[in-house]
Write a protein that holds these residues in place. Sequence first.
Motif, PDB file in Angstrom:
ATOM      1  N   ARG A 553       5.697   4.073   6.182  1.00 27.00           N
ATOM      2  CA  ARG A 553       6.260   2.656   5.999  1.00 27.00           C
ATOM      3  C   ARG A 553       6.590   2.067   7.421  1.00 27.00           C
ATOM      4  O   ARG A 553       6.235   1.126   7.739  1.00 27.00           O
ATOM      5  CB  ARG A 553       7.295   2.769   4.966  1.00 27.00           C
ATOM      6  CG  ARG A 553       7.954   1.378   4.821  1.00 27.00           C
ATOM      7  CD  ARG A 553       9.388   1.547   4.004  1.00 27.00           C
ATOM      8  NE  ARG A 553       8.995   2.170   2.661  1.00 27.00           N
ATOM      9  CZ  ARG A 553       9.816   2.564   1.741  1.00 27.00           C
ATOM     10  NH1 ARG A 553      11.277   2.370   2.145  1.00 27.00           N
ATOM     11  NH2 ARG A 553       9.849   2.782   0.643  1.00 27.00           N
ATOM     12  N   ASP A 591       2.601   0.639   0.006  1.00 26.46           N
ATOM     13  CA  ASP A 591       4.289   0.396  -0.089  1.00 26.46           C
ATOM     14  C   ASP A 591       4.640  -0.131   1.552  1.00 26.46           C
ATOM     15  O   ASP A 591       5.404  -1.046   1.534  1.00 26.46           O
ATOM     16  CB  ASP A 591       4.681   1.863  -0.254  1.00 26.46           C
ATOM     17  CG  ASP A 591       6.478   1.698   0.108  1.00 26.46           C
ATOM     18  OD1 ASP A 591       6.965   1.009  -0.696  1.00 26.46           O
ATOM     19  OD2 ASP A 591       6.556   2.236   1.163  1.00 26.46           O
ATOM     20  N   GLY A 594       3.544  -3.634   1.771  1.00 27.64           N
ATOM     21  CA  GLY A 594       4.623  -4.578   0.984  1.00 27.64           C
ATOM     22  C   GLY A 594       6.059  -4.757   1.474  1.00 27.64           C
ATOM     23  O   GLY A 594       6.512  -6.123   1.753  1.00 27.64           O
ATOM     24  N   HIS A 595       6.494  -3.540   2.377  1.00 21.42           N
ATOM     25  CA  HIS A 595       7.756  -3.890   3.095  1.00 21.42           C
ATOM     26  C   HIS A 595       7.569  -4.652   4.266  1.00 21.42           C
ATOM     27  O   HIS A 595       8.368  -5.465   4.777  1.00 21.42           O
ATOM     28  CB  HIS A 595       8.502  -2.403   3.505  1.00 21.42           C
ATOM     29  CG  HIS A 595       9.036  -1.817   2.242  1.00 21.42           C
ATOM     30  ND1 HIS A 595       8.634  -1.251   1.427  1.00 21.42           N
ATOM     31  CD2 HIS A 595      10.347  -1.798   2.154  1.00 21.42           C
ATOM     32  CE1 HIS A 595       9.478  -0.643   0.461  1.00 21.42           C
ATOM     33  NE2 HIS A 595      10.562  -1.134   0.945  1.00 21.42           N
ATOM     34  N   PRO A 599       1.123  -8.631   1.582  1.00 27.40           N
ATOM     35  CA  PRO A 599       0.601  -8.251   0.389  1.00 27.40           C
ATOM     36  C   PRO A 599      -1.013  -8.244   0.287  1.00 27.40           C
ATOM     37  O   PRO A 599      -1.482  -7.363  -0.272  1.00 27.40           O
ATOM     38  CB  PRO A 599       0.967  -9.045  -0.703  1.00 27.40           C
ATOM     39  CG  PRO A 599       1.565 -10.376   0.105  1.00 27.40           C
ATOM     40  CD  PRO A 599       1.869  -9.920   1.375  1.00 27.40           C
ATOM     41  N   GLY A 602      -2.222  -4.856   1.544  1.00 28.31           N
ATOM     42  CA  GLY A 602      -2.083  -4.081   0.472  1.00 28.31           C
ATOM     43  C   GLY A 602      -3.302  -4.193  -0.663  1.00 28.31           C
ATOM     44  O   GLY A 602      -3.837  -2.930  -0.853  1.00 28.31           O
ATOM     45  N   SER A 627       5.082  -5.636  -3.987  1.00 30.67           N
ATOM     46  CA  SER A 627       4.472  -6.309  -2.588  1.00 30.67           C
ATOM     47  C   SER A 627       4.514  -7.822  -2.808  1.00 30.67           C
ATOM     48  O   SER A 627       4.858  -8.573  -1.848  1.00 30.67           O
ATOM     49  CB  SER A 627       3.251  -5.927  -2.096  1.00 30.67           C
ATOM     50  OG  SER A 627       2.734  -6.259  -1.005  1.00 30.67           O
ATOM     51  N   ARG A 630       8.375  -9.222  -3.033  1.00 27.97           N
ATOM     52  CA  ARG A 630       8.923  -9.082  -1.692  1.00 27.97           C
ATOM     53  C   ARG A 630       8.606 -10.084  -0.768  1.00 27.97           C
ATOM     54  O   ARG A 630       9.356 -10.642  -0.033  1.00 27.97           O
ATOM     55  CB  ARG A 630       8.729  -7.695  -0.963  1.00 27.97           C
ATOM     56  CG  ARG A 630       9.505  -6.544  -1.473  1.00 27.97           C
ATOM     57  CD  ARG A 630       9.701  -5.395  -0.538  1.00 27.97           C
ATOM     58  NE  ARG A 630      10.274  -4.205  -1.136  1.00 27.97           N
ATOM     59  CZ  ARG A 630       9.661  -3.369  -1.784  1.00 27.97           C
ATOM     60  NH1 ARG A 630       8.079  -3.256  -1.955  1.00 27.97           N
ATOM     61  NH2 ARG A 630      10.171  -2.022  -2.280  1.00 27.97           N
ATOM     62  N   SER A 631       7.330 -10.533  -1.075  1.00 32.64           N
ATOM     63  CA  SER A 631       6.644 -11.649  -0.043  1.00 32.64           C
ATOM     64  C   SER A 631       6.870 -12.925  -0.821  1.00 32.64           C
ATOM     65  O   SER A 631       6.547 -14.069  -0.007  1.00 32.64           O
ATOM     66  CB  SER A 631       5.349 -11.354   0.111  1.00 32.64           C
ATOM     67  OG  SER A 631       4.946 -10.169   0.700  1.00 32.64           O
TER      68      SER A 631
END
Length: 875
Positions: A553, A591, A594-595, A599, A602, A627, A630-631
Amino acid sequence: MLITRPTATAARVRLRVFLSKTILITSPFSTLPPPFLPPPPPSSRILDLDPKLVASFFKEWFKSSKTHTIFHIISKILSSHPQPESALSQLGLRLSEEFVLKVLSHQNDVLPSLKFFDWAGRQPGYHHTRATYHSIFKILSRAKLMTVMVDWLEAFSIQRNAYPVRFHDILVLGYAVAGKSDVALQLFGKMRFQGLDLDSFTYHVLLNSLVEERCFDIVDVILKQVAMRGLSNAMTPCIRMKSLCKQSRLDEAEAFIRELDLGGEGISGHMVSMLVDALCKDEKFEEAKRFVEEFGKLGKVPMSRTYSIWISDLIEAGKIDGAMDFLQIKKAEGYVPAIFCYNKLICSLLRGNRLDEVYDLLMEMREEKILPDRLTMNAVLCFFCKAGMVEVALQLYNLRYEIKLSLNRLAYNHLINALCGDGSIDEACRVLDDSLKQGYFPGKRAFYILADALCREGKLDKMSKLVDAALQRSITPSSAICAKYMSALCKAGRADEAYSIPVKLNKTNHVLHRPAYFHLIRGFSELRRGDMALRLLLEMQDSGHSPTRNLYRAVVCCLCETGNMEQVLNLLDLQLLRQEPDRRICNYLIDGAGHAGKPDLGKEVLERMTARGIKPNIDTKYLMLKSYLRSKRFADALNFYNDMCKENEPSTRLYNIMIVGLCIAKKTDLALDFWREVREKELIPSLHCYEELIHSLCLAGDFDMVVKILNDFEKSGRRISSFICNVLLLYTLKSRQLNRAWIQSGNGDVKALDSLNLKLSQLISAFSGGIRVKQNLDNLEEVVEQWFPADIYTYNMLLKGLTMEGRMDCACDLFNRICNQGHKPNRFTYDIIIHGFCKWRRTKDAERWMEEMYQKGFYPTWCTISLFNNIASNG
């Protein structure tokens, strides 16, 4: 005063004195040293004494052994003057063999001894004798400076005409003491060929050297020659006894000593002690004990040395209790142990942490007027360090030049350890510098403790000097120390330096174990050095270590933030090529994307893994959904959610992800829709869902809905968490709206409530404006703890409520109770109180608390600093 930046001062920790006996300290104006009282009963209280007074007491005892005779004056000149010739000449000394021998015996170090020996040899009317040469040779031998001695002897043999003493005798004597008995014998052979012979003194020095080097056949030959020439003296049977003991011919040794006794030739206590020592070394303690008792009862020879040797051997064999018992019995008969015996007992007891008994022995030494030597003083220093009296030890250390205290390696290690444990890191570094100057490098434990403290305190420049000092002495720091150092460097933003350490230590493969890779990858990631982070991640795998999800990550987020998203896909390709297809690593990359708020990246990883025949599992899909959330790509998140629902009936975990994600994104209305849906299906959301919903609704001010969620939470049967209670407490302290909504919902009727709702009702009603009610102030935290386990966040809110209402004295009382209960105040605990004092214009109180805050290593927020500066400048 205006504050521009925090200037923390080191906290001085008050030490508890670990003494079970009482030191009676006289008036500081008294010129007499304070006496010790007899030991108090075991129930007596351990006293906290002034470290300065305790140090002063021991200072006087130490100084009592340094009489200000001419020998002390000479020692001071030799140790303090780089060129002492002029100062020595001004003393007008009358040099003789006896005087020179006494001066040499008073020196603790080699260099002063050599300076005086050289100076004395150049004075008109004085010439060195065999005894003075023997003395200086012994000093060099004890210091293990054999090379220096041999070089000196070679130079001596070239300049024979400059020395009026017996030239060959000195050479034989010197090589014998230097352990070069083969050279000494060759010289002896040349003398005999020239018709010369050794005198009695040199014969016995040579004999002793041959015994030490275990040349026993030659010893027997020379002993016969000594007897034939009539050169035997009191040392001859002693050397014979020593030879038998070293050969483990103990029966012959015992027969020899009894033969001398029966023949009336006389035996010495030294011979008896040698036999006792040899028996103990051979683990024949019962025979040694019998021998000690027999000759002790006969009273024919002085037994003081024998008793000391017996005690010493018992200690070395681990029979410390037997040694202590024997000591007490013989002391009652008038025996006074030698200083080396006391020192051995003290050091052994210190190793076993038997500090009370160490104290007793120190008292005995003072009562018997036994003057402490260098080893005693070092043992006392170790005692204070072990007893938690580091301030006393430090003060004695600071007085070391005045009391002629020369620290050994063990004392340096103990002092460094104690200072690190006390938090006095700068003092520990000062002691370290002195230790290095004296040629002592910390032992493994002291090195580790000091290195750990320096890394923990962020004193990395000093840590660098410590590592350099170790490498200069060919000492390689352990992997644990290297890992701590690398971690500290990475946390300080100095990842490049951390990366260079394995190369610097020339032990790359050994140092870069798994934790080292963790520190380096995180360090370079925080510096936005994605190239290095990626390189280390691959290197870590090559070394046989598996990176964790968090490491992937960190690397992916770093690459994304620096615009190197293509590198993430290259990493994926490399991973797929390096090993069998691994869904777990693909999940880690999704992951990370996503952080990083990417996305689409991902999604690309998901498509590539599918193309390679790696089937996504449910965790892969959950990660993709998170993901999108979070976005804040809510439309994509809902579409992806619907696609998942088409494949399978939505699970509780899927609902939890949607609810929590929407709450965090402040889409509370959508989150409530999913919550209603999951409850209609009679599924129970997770505790985390309820926490985020309640928090999100409180932020939005929808307290009516908060009450509904709380009622539903009670029906779910879950146990209320500290997080929920803290949120409720925060908003009840802010206003009465939550309490009003609670009452309007019908929850105000206490009789109709069950246990959980009753607790919540009491909590909300008690703290919704209740902070302003005087009777609630004395047991504020007790009220809270009735409903949920309070943490430091809870107490900070209570303090905030008190300070907002100006109840600063109550806030201070609560602070003290928090500490007494074992909770550790954090930065915000102090900041809340300081801000409260500033708000109510109590500047001096704010200043006092700020100083305490600095001592704890915390700093006020800039809001508090600005408020303090404002009221300070406006008076």
